[in-house]
Design a protein around this motif. Structure first.
Motif, PDB file in Angstrom:
ATOM      1  N   PRO A  20      30.793  74.467 -48.923  1.00  0.00           N
ATOM      2  CA  PRO A  20      31.013  75.755 -48.243  1.00  0.00           C
ATOM      3  C   PRO A  20      31.452  76.839 -49.237  1.00  0.00           C
ATOM      4  O   PRO A  20      32.198  76.566 -50.159  1.00  0.00           O
ATOM      5  N   VAL A  21      30.971  78.048 -49.045  1.00  0.00           N
ATOM      6  CA  VAL A  21      31.195  79.263 -49.841  1.00  0.00           C
ATOM      7  C   VAL A  21      30.674  79.175 -51.280  1.00  0.00           C
ATOM      8  O   VAL A  21      30.903  80.079 -52.048  1.00  0.00           O
ATOM      9  N   PHE A  22      29.967  78.126 -51.640  1.00  0.00           N
ATOM     10  CA  PHE A  22      29.339  78.046 -52.953  1.00  0.00           C
ATOM     11  C   PHE A  22      27.891  78.502 -52.812  1.00  0.00           C
ATOM     12  O   PHE A  22      27.184  78.059 -51.923  1.00  0.00           O
ATOM     13  N   HIS A  23      27.466  79.368 -53.715  1.00  0.00           N
ATOM     14  CA  HIS A  23      26.074  79.783 -53.765  1.00  0.00           C
ATOM     15  C   HIS A  23      25.488  79.424 -55.126  1.00  0.00           C
ATOM     16  O   HIS A  23      24.547  80.045 -55.599  1.00  0.00           O
ATOM     17  N   PHE A  24      26.102  78.436 -55.763  1.00  0.00           N
ATOM     18  CA  PHE A  24      25.631  77.884 -57.023  1.00  0.00           C
ATOM     19  C   PHE A  24      26.062  76.429 -57.062  1.00  0.00           C
ATOM     20  O   PHE A  24      26.932  76.006 -56.314  1.00  0.00           O
ATOM     21  N   LYS A  25      25.433  75.658 -57.941  1.00  0.00           N
ATOM     22  CA  LYS A  25      25.772  74.246 -58.080  1.00  0.00           C
ATOM     23  C   LYS A  25      27.072  74.132 -58.873  1.00  0.00           C
ATOM     24  O   LYS A  25      27.118  74.485 -60.050  1.00  0.00           O
ATOM     25  N   PRO A  26      28.154  73.669 -58.239  1.00  0.00           N
ATOM     26  CA  PRO A  26      29.435  73.591 -58.964  1.00  0.00           C
ATOM     27  C   PRO A  26      29.457  72.424 -59.946  1.00  0.00           C
ATOM     28  O   PRO A  26      28.911  71.365 -59.680  1.00  0.00           O
ATOM     29  N   ASN A  30      36.672  72.542 -57.839  1.00  0.00           N
ATOM     30  CA  ASN A  30      37.723  73.558 -57.884  1.00  0.00           C
ATOM     31  C   ASN A  30      37.385  74.718 -58.831  1.00  0.00           C
ATOM     32  O   ASN A  30      38.200  75.601 -59.018  1.00  0.00           O
ATOM     33  N   LYS A  31      36.183  74.719 -59.388  1.00  0.00           N
ATOM     34  CA  LYS A  31      35.723  75.882 -60.164  1.00  0.00           C
ATOM     35  C   LYS A  31      34.868  76.742 -59.235  1.00  0.00           C
ATOM     36  O   LYS A  31      33.643  76.734 -59.272  1.00  0.00           O
ATOM     37  N   THR A  32      35.567  77.478 -58.397  1.00  0.00           N
ATOM     38  CA  THR A  32      34.926  78.316 -57.392  1.00  0.00           C
ATOM     39  C   THR A  32      34.488  79.648 -57.990  1.00  0.00           C
ATOM     40  O   THR A  32      34.824  79.977 -59.134  1.00  0.00           O
TER      41      THR A  32
END
Length: 136
Positions: A20-26, A30-32
């Motif tokens: 959720p709220v990620f628009h990239f591959k983390p 915790n590196k939001t």
């Protein structure tokens, strides 16, 4: 894309594939995007201002970012893998130069719930920039 993630609606497909709220591959959960944005602010590389929707104060409609500087590797310090501490409290203790480089793309992955967010990016006037090769 794996068949179980496919959906003709791209918003549903990405909702299955990304946290959720990620628009990239983390690289780590915790590196939001906020983490990367804070790196750019904390390093005095940018000035960012988010503008709220007058009808809903929780919704950012657009943002401005003024580029103040882009750190060269030599400006980061002798060990690019050693974490720099943030100047203010944050849930991560610090960041490496690699995180700093990633911040220049991942901070811009901000999106509101209506998927209608835009950026105005501009440079500080009367400054001679010396951009590192990776930035160009």
């Amino acid at each position: 894309m794996e068949p179980e993630y496919w959906n003709k609606n791209p918003f549903k497909a990405t909702a299955k594939a990304f946290p959720p709220v990620f628009h990239f591959k983390p690289t780590t959960i915790n590196k939001t995007r906020t983490f990367y944005e804070f790196i750019l602010i904390d390093s005095n590389s940018v000035s960012i201002k988010h503008f709220k929707d007058p009808k809903g104060q929780s919704l950012n409609t657009h943002s401005t970012i003024q580029i103040l500087k882009v750190m060269q590797p030599r400006q980061f310090g002798p060990n690019l893998n050693q974490a720099k501490k943030f100047s203010a409290p944050f849930d991560r203790v610090g960041y490496t130069y690699r995180d700093y480089i990633d911040a220049w793309t991942k901070a811009f992955w901000h999106q509101n719930t209506r998927f209608k967010h835009s950026w105005l990016i501009y440079l500080k006037t009367n400054i001679i920039y010396n951009f590192p090769n990776w930035f160009l």
